[in-house]
Motif scaffolding. Structure first.
Motif, PDB file in Angstrom:
ATOM      1  N   ALA A   1      -7.736  -5.629  -6.251  1.00 39.87           N
ATOM      2  CA  ALA A   1      -6.388  -6.189  -6.409  1.00 39.87           C
ATOM      3  C   ALA A   1      -5.388  -5.074  -6.705  1.00 39.87           C
ATOM      4  O   ALA A   1      -5.775  -3.946  -7.003  1.00 39.87           O
ATOM      5  CB  ALA A   1      -6.375  -7.208  -7.541  1.00 39.87           C
ATOM      6  N   ILE A   2      -4.116  -5.450  -6.652  1.00 42.14           N
ATOM      7  CA  ILE A   2      -3.057  -4.516  -7.038  1.00 42.14           C
ATOM      8  C   ILE A   2      -2.807  -4.673  -8.533  1.00 42.14           C
ATOM      9  O   ILE A   2      -2.154  -5.615  -8.967  1.00 42.14           O
ATOM     10  CB  ILE A   2      -1.743  -4.804  -6.278  1.00 42.14           C
TER      11      ILE A   2
ATOM     12  N   ARG B   1      -6.975  -5.515   6.989  1.00 40.86           N
ATOM     13  CA  ARG B   1      -7.593  -6.597   7.743  1.00 40.86           C
ATOM     14  C   ARG B   1      -9.012  -6.182   8.128  1.00 40.86           C
ATOM     15  O   ARG B   1      -9.382  -5.016   8.006  1.00 40.86           O
ATOM     16  CB  ARG B   1      -6.754  -6.925   8.976  1.00 40.86           C
TER      17      ARG B   1
ATOM     18  N   PHE C   1      -0.839   0.716  -2.455  1.00 40.94           N
ATOM     19  CA  PHE C   1      -1.937  -0.119  -2.002  1.00 40.94           C
ATOM     20  C   PHE C   1      -1.642  -0.619  -0.592  1.00 40.94           C
ATOM     21  O   PHE C   1      -0.523  -1.049  -0.299  1.00 40.94           O
ATOM     22  CB  PHE C   1      -2.124  -1.320  -2.945  1.00 40.94           C
TER      23      PHE C   1
ATOM     24  N   ALA D   1      -3.761  -2.539   8.949  1.00 39.65           N
ATOM     25  CA  ALA D   1      -3.136  -2.861   7.668  1.00 39.65           C
ATOM     26  C   ALA D   1      -1.750  -3.443   7.875  1.00 39.65           C
ATOM     27  O   ALA D   1      -1.177  -3.363   8.969  1.00 39.65           O
ATOM     28  CB  ALA D   1      -3.050  -1.594   6.803  1.00 39.65           C
ATOM     29  N   ASP D   2      -1.204  -4.010   6.794  1.00 34.40           N
ATOM     30  CA  ASP D   2       0.191  -4.452   6.812  1.00 34.40           C
ATOM     31  C   ASP D   2       1.085  -3.245   7.082  1.00 34.40           C
ATOM     32  O   ASP D   2       0.685  -2.101   6.824  1.00 34.40           O
ATOM     33  CB  ASP D   2       0.572  -5.065   5.470  1.00 34.40           C
TER      34      ASP D   2
ATOM     35  N   ARG E   1      -2.744  -3.421   2.226  1.00 38.58           N
ATOM     36  CA  ARG E   1      -3.505  -4.652   2.491  1.00 38.58           C
ATOM     37  C   ARG E   1      -4.175  -4.483   3.845  1.00 38.58           C
ATOM     38  O   ARG E   1      -3.511  -4.263   4.862  1.00 38.58           O
ATOM     39  CB  ARG E   1      -2.619  -5.884   2.507  1.00 38.58           C
TER      40      ARG E   1
ATOM     41  N   SER F   1     -10.208  -9.561   4.467  1.00 40.31           N
ATOM     42  CA  SER F   1      -9.072  -8.771   3.977  1.00 40.31           C
ATOM     43  C   SER F   1      -9.531  -7.952   2.785  1.00 40.31           C
ATOM     44  O   SER F   1     -10.594  -8.199   2.219  1.00 40.31           O
ATOM     45  CB  SER F   1      -7.892  -9.666   3.586  1.00 40.31           C
TER      46      SER F   1
ATOM     47  N   TRP G   1      -8.090  -4.436  -0.096  1.00 47.05           N
ATOM     48  CA  TRP G   1      -7.055  -3.512  -0.568  1.00 47.05           C
ATOM     49  C   TRP G   1      -7.603  -2.095  -0.593  1.00 47.05           C
ATOM     50  O   TRP G   1      -8.717  -1.861  -1.049  1.00 47.05           O
ATOM     51  CB  TRP G   1      -6.596  -3.894  -1.976  1.00 47.05           C
TER      52      TRP G   1
ATOM     53  N   TYR H   1       2.157  -1.289  -0.728  1.00 50.16           N
ATOM     54  CA  TYR H   1       2.665  -2.039  -1.892  1.00 50.16           C
ATOM     55  C   TYR H   1       2.501  -1.167  -3.128  1.00 50.16           C
ATOM     56  O   TYR H   1       1.550  -0.417  -3.259  1.00 50.16           O
ATOM     57  CB  TYR H   1       1.862  -3.332  -2.096  1.00 50.16           C
TER      58      TYR H   1
END
Length: 146
Positions: A10-11, A112, A108, A137-138, A110, A93, A95, A142
């Protein structure tokens, strides 16, 4: 110690590390590429005006590319580490925490679902493989929640 490159859960300021890709004892990052996302556009034109107009613009996804070295004392330990990496890549998914040396806070990405792009066995006294992974990734990284 080099840059922090870790799969995390997680972030947060102190996330659970699922796999450290740059601990320099099992995995070491030899190459890192995170080009910025491409700005995609849909244009509209008409015979009533010269040129084209942007109807819609949006950033596309980003692909992180990592070159890894996987070195262990024996082939069994090497296979276990490789399987751990493959399982994390195969999740829907995830991180990736990235913090270059000298940067005060991490970013971070995200991720796939992905796969191992390339595995190259290297003849050596220890179990040594060179890996390449491409991580969809996105578009943007982040930061920590503030």
């Amino acid at each position: 110690m080099g840059d922090l490159v870790q799969f995390v859960n997680a972030i947060t300021g102190s996330p659970t590390v699922l796999l450290d890709l740059n601990d320099e004892t099992v995995f070491a990052v030899s190459d890192w590429s995170a080009p910025p996302p491409e700005l995609r556009r849909s244009t509209a034109n008409s015979m009533m005006v010269d040129g084209e107009r942007d109807a819609v613009t949006a950033y596309g996804g980003r692909t992180l590319t990592l070159g890894l070295e996987l070195v262990t004392a024996n082939q069994d330990a090497n296979a276990v580490a490789l399987q751990s990496l493959a399982r994390l890549l195969d999740r829907p998914s995830g991180w990736l925490k990235f913090q270059p040396t000298g940067m005060s806070k991490p970013v971070f990405f995200r991720l796939r679902r992905s796969d191992l792009t390339e595995i190259q066995d290297v003849a050596s006294a220890s179990a040594y493989r060179k890996l390449k992974i491409r991580l969809p990734a996105d578009p943007f990284a982040y930061g920590l929640p503030e």
